[in-house]
Design a protein around this motif. Sequence first.
Motif, PDB file in Angstrom:
ATOM      1  N   MET A  38       3.970  -5.503  10.181  1.00  0.00           N
ATOM      2  CA  MET A  38       4.837  -5.678   8.843  1.00  0.00           C
ATOM      3  C   MET A  38       6.105  -4.757   8.763  1.00  0.00           C
ATOM      4  O   MET A  38       7.400  -5.337   8.229  1.00  0.00           O
ATOM      5  N   MET A  44       9.740  -6.641   8.903  1.00  0.00           N
ATOM      6  CA  MET A  44      10.997  -6.169   7.489  1.00  0.00           C
ATOM      7  C   MET A  44      11.862  -5.097   8.519  1.00  0.00           C
ATOM      8  O   MET A  44      12.992  -5.159   7.437  1.00  0.00           O
ATOM      9  N   TYR A  87      11.728  -1.709   9.595  1.00  0.00           N
ATOM     10  CA  TYR A  87      12.142  -1.067   9.471  1.00  0.00           C
ATOM     11  C   TYR A  87      11.468  -0.038  10.398  1.00  0.00           C
ATOM     12  O   TYR A  87      10.790  -0.418  11.283  1.00  0.00           O
ATOM     13  N   MET A 137       9.397   3.365   3.676  1.00  0.00           N
ATOM     14  CA  MET A 137       8.983   2.477   3.470  1.00  0.00           C
ATOM     15  C   MET A 137       7.977   1.759   4.595  1.00  0.00           C
ATOM     16  O   MET A 137       6.838   0.854   4.253  1.00  0.00           O
ATOM     17  N   GLU A 196      -0.822  -4.862  10.637  1.00  0.00           N
ATOM     18  CA  GLU A 196      -0.922  -6.251  11.090  1.00  0.00           C
ATOM     19  C   GLU A 196      -0.756  -6.693  12.498  1.00  0.00           C
ATOM     20  O   GLU A 196      -0.474  -8.203  12.153  1.00  0.00           O
ATOM     21  N   ALA A 210       8.877 -18.638   1.033  1.00  0.00           N
ATOM     22  CA  ALA A 210       7.398 -18.587   0.903  1.00  0.00           C
ATOM     23  C   ALA A 210       7.225 -17.246   1.655  1.00  0.00           C
ATOM     24  O   ALA A 210       6.138 -16.378   0.957  1.00  0.00           O
ATOM     25  N   GLN A 211       7.208 -16.787   2.596  1.00  0.00           N
ATOM     26  CA  GLN A 211       6.466 -15.845   3.602  1.00  0.00           C
ATOM     27  C   GLN A 211       7.014 -14.338   2.544  1.00  0.00           C
ATOM     28  O   GLN A 211       6.661 -13.155   2.790  1.00  0.00           O
ATOM     29  N   LYS A 212       8.155 -14.353   2.703  1.00  0.00           N
ATOM     30  CA  LYS A 212       9.192 -13.064   1.554  1.00  0.00           C
ATOM     31  C   LYS A 212       9.188 -11.848   2.515  1.00  0.00           C
ATOM     32  O   LYS A 212       8.986 -11.217   1.888  1.00  0.00           O
ATOM     33  N   GLU A 213       9.748 -12.272   3.461  1.00  0.00           N
ATOM     34  CA  GLU A 213       9.904 -11.511   4.199  1.00  0.00           C
ATOM     35  C   GLU A 213      11.507 -11.174   4.676  1.00  0.00           C
ATOM     36  O   GLU A 213      12.047 -12.048   5.247  1.00  0.00           O
ATOM     37  N   ALA A 256       1.225 -19.914   0.812  1.00  0.00           N
ATOM     38  CA  ALA A 256       1.714 -19.831  -0.151  1.00  0.00           C
ATOM     39  C   ALA A 256       1.187 -20.676  -1.855  1.00  0.00           C
ATOM     40  O   ALA A 256       1.327 -20.019  -2.316  1.00  0.00           O
ATOM     41  N   ARG A 289      17.488  -9.706  -3.119  1.00  0.00           N
ATOM     42  CA  ARG A 289      16.841  -9.727  -4.173  1.00  0.00           C
ATOM     43  C   ARG A 289      16.119 -10.689  -5.014  1.00  0.00           C
ATOM     44  O   ARG A 289      17.372 -12.112  -5.155  1.00  0.00           O
ATOM     45  N   GLU A 290      15.024 -10.915  -4.425  1.00  0.00           N
ATOM     46  CA  GLU A 290      14.275 -12.505  -5.152  1.00  0.00           C
ATOM     47  C   GLU A 290      14.244 -12.671  -6.917  1.00  0.00           C
ATOM     48  O   GLU A 290      14.313 -11.920  -7.455  1.00  0.00           O
TER      49      GLU A 290
END
Lengths: 130, 300, 528
Positions: free
Chosen positions: C88, C92, C94, C100, C108, C175-178, C217, C523-524
């Motif tokens: 993750m 993302m 990082y 974070m 994962e 959908a996956q929001k990354e 999702a 920002r979603e």
Amino acid sequence: MAGKIRVLVAKAGLDGHDRGAKVVASAMRDAGFEVIYTGLHQTPEMIVQAAIQEDVDAVALSILSGAHMTLFPRVLALMREKGIGDVLLTGGGIIPKEDMASLKQAGVGQLFGPGTPTTAIIDYIRGASE
Amino acid sequence: MSLVENGAPGADALLDEVYGARPPAPRVGITGPPGAGKSTLVAEMALLLRRQGRRLGVIAVDPTSPYTGGAILGDRVRMSELSTDPGVFIRSMATRGSLGGLAARTEELCELLSAWGSDLTLIETVGVGQSELDVAQAADTTVVVLTPESGDAIQSLKAGLMEIADIFVVNKADHAGADQLAAGIRSALGLRAPAAWRPPIVKTIATERQGIEELNEAIEKHRAHLGDPGVSEGLRREKIRARLKNAVRERLLEGAWERKGLGALLDRAADQVLHGTISPYRAARDLIERMTDHGERSPN
Amino acid sequence: MPAPLFETLSGIPVQPLYTPEDVKPGLEERLGKPGQFPFTRGLHPEMYRTRVWTMRQFAGFGTAEHTNQRFHYLLAQGMTGLSTAFDMPTLMGYDPDHAMALGEVGREGVAISTLEDMEILFRGIPLDQVTTSMTINAPAIVLLAMYVAVAEEQGIPPEKLGGTVQADMLKEFIAQKEWICPPRPSVKICVDMIEWCAEHMPKWNSISISGYHIREAGATAVQELAFTIADGIGYVEECIKRGMDVDAFAQRLSFFWDVHNDFFEEIAKFRAGRRIWAKLMRDRFQAKNPRSWMLRTHAQTAGVSLTAQQPLNNVARVAIQALAAVLGGTQSLHTNSMDETLALPTEEAATVALRTQQIIAHETGVTNVVDPFGGSYFLEALTDRMEEEAMEYLRRIDAMGGIIQAVEQGFPQKEIADSAYRFQMQVEEGRRTIVGVNRFGGEEEVSIPVLKIDPEIERRQIERVRAVRARRDAARWERAMGDLRDACMSDKNLVPFVLDAVRAYATLGEISDVFREAYGVYREPAVF
């Protein structure tokens, strides 16, 4: 008049899989709860601050990234530190049975795995809030 | 806060105590159709005000489902950057069956936020139907947010937004149709009787942090205008009068159904109306009588 | 028991019997011959008779060393393509020592922070002899650059590299929001990669336009089809806006479908997808080269369909789904491991998953005939219906001004959330059966071994990235980072600048921070 049950639904950690959190939030709404949804990628600090400001009856975390053994204890410790240790901390995700047991021992509420009906979670929170 | 929101015993005593403890924080209402970008705008306004050292309260109101009584309050999603800032207090509220779009106890929570130390309170709510009027009543300054996409925007201008807006925001000002929207607002304003305050139109692109400073300045100007004793006294009395009416209505009704076993009476009355024994109006009069009756008889 | 639902998972009603009357006239034209427009029956005249699909099992966990070992193992088992899962923090943007990243390093997928990790990940694997798929999106440009840089060190030029970066940001917002940055700059970076690869990596798929995550999702098969193709249209339009010739890049676009349980609906989805894409590319975007009309796809069995209860049942689900993908004509396939709802796959579970594909390919005989269900009244009616419903969505999205606007307004997100909720309620009401969950539940739970990730990995990865930061040539690093920062402020293609930065051992987090500063953070919208 009894207040509404207010629940904070938060996605902790970095994974973006919010399907479960959203389905649970919608089901809670339909059960008459007021759901404060924080969205994704919440740190323990953000979650606890929101729980305080929103004065919730329960905090429900969704964690699918495998970081549950880090994040649940961290949120719980912060809740206690900030004086809301009496608020229920619950949640769900891909969490092995042994981990659920050891988190429970540490003071986290019941945790729910994949395939749990939303009614089980709702009944649990309702029971705990009464 | 939940005590107050629920109208629980002791809530009013608490409110009496905090009232006037600190000067009331000015309230800015932000309303507009769904999808106008209100949460992002509020988040950006708040970030800017924080950089200027102001303490802020934010009340974000979302509708309660009329079918289930539940609600999903999702405004915090857009306010992540504020969520660990100790100088911001964000509270989400559901409308809980109040008639307008504003939660019944918004006023009271504003008082609590003043007591907490808010210098300014932002109230964000979806503008649908009646709610704009509620917001205007609760707020000292009302900001109406529209976008070129809110297709029925011009329609809503006719439907009452014109009267309540102290400031117009044309958000997503980079989208096609923004200029036409601004022109539409301007011409609608032109039809109004000349007044001491002429609502400015501020163009913003909230997602790119554009126009936020201008908006905050426009709010300051409106504050200054209100501060002018010549204009403010009558206006403020008018608002206080409306707020009082609201508080009375809430206190009359809140919990009444549970308190005197009226719920059971309501069920029985509904049965009677269903079977044609009495008219609904007759049933209503009976129920009101019981509600205002100070006796504590049991329903049977 | 509530009455059974006679409808597909997408809610398309299903009749008891299909006859010639259910198939609209003009079928032959809608089908075409395999290998010809509109490719309903498949991309190649002989399909799997010439070559079976690529068996590509997703793998990645822990540090680069762990995953490198797993790669060697899988290659030895007969796998034909590598597929990398990242952890993750990597996904993302990082570094492992970012706040974070706490508790997430190596969990994962594999943690990759610098070029050094990438060198270890592919140690002993000649990159001109395998193809590699990397499931990476927001920081895809960084991983692509690292891959090119590792190949350079092995003496292999970019034009010899085959594989895919997923690099599909639109589906992240859907959908996956990354994500790292908002949609528009994110898509800009995707287009940079498409453009650069078109010029330098002729064998590389510069994007994998993914329905998989959309489906996982909670989307229906129709929504998966529609939103994925809408994303494809979005990328093609952006490339054309930049002045690229459609035939110069269209052949390197690839797709990625989910394969769920509804057997016929899934087969129909593959067929309808090829037909829609071929028409769009030929007629709407005026592509001249028939290869540009082809929707080439990877497929993966539906992780979301697997159950934590009675996990051995998942082997059966995966086999049926894999068969649907093959009958749908996929180009490559990942089969999920039975234990994935519990944790990352164990070696044994991953092997069974691969063996499942080998059984379909070599024992069942389904590979002998091209599109064996072609002409089935039911399948053809279903294919037509899915095409129609997907086209209706595409019209709505066009009317909103395109997929980027639709995403900014939260339209696909809302449709998907609604479908997910509807499905969950159908399950809870018992109108949909999930074996072992809401019916046929066993008394006692079967426990299967699960893979544990050592928490020490996080500490080790942090130490490694800090050592690299301390050791690297600071002046070179500073120069490369400065150049990248400047490039972000211009319209320049960012790939060469990122390449220089990774060669200078800039970390993934540092490069992502440059993007965050330059383009802002997304920002979603809250959509329910």
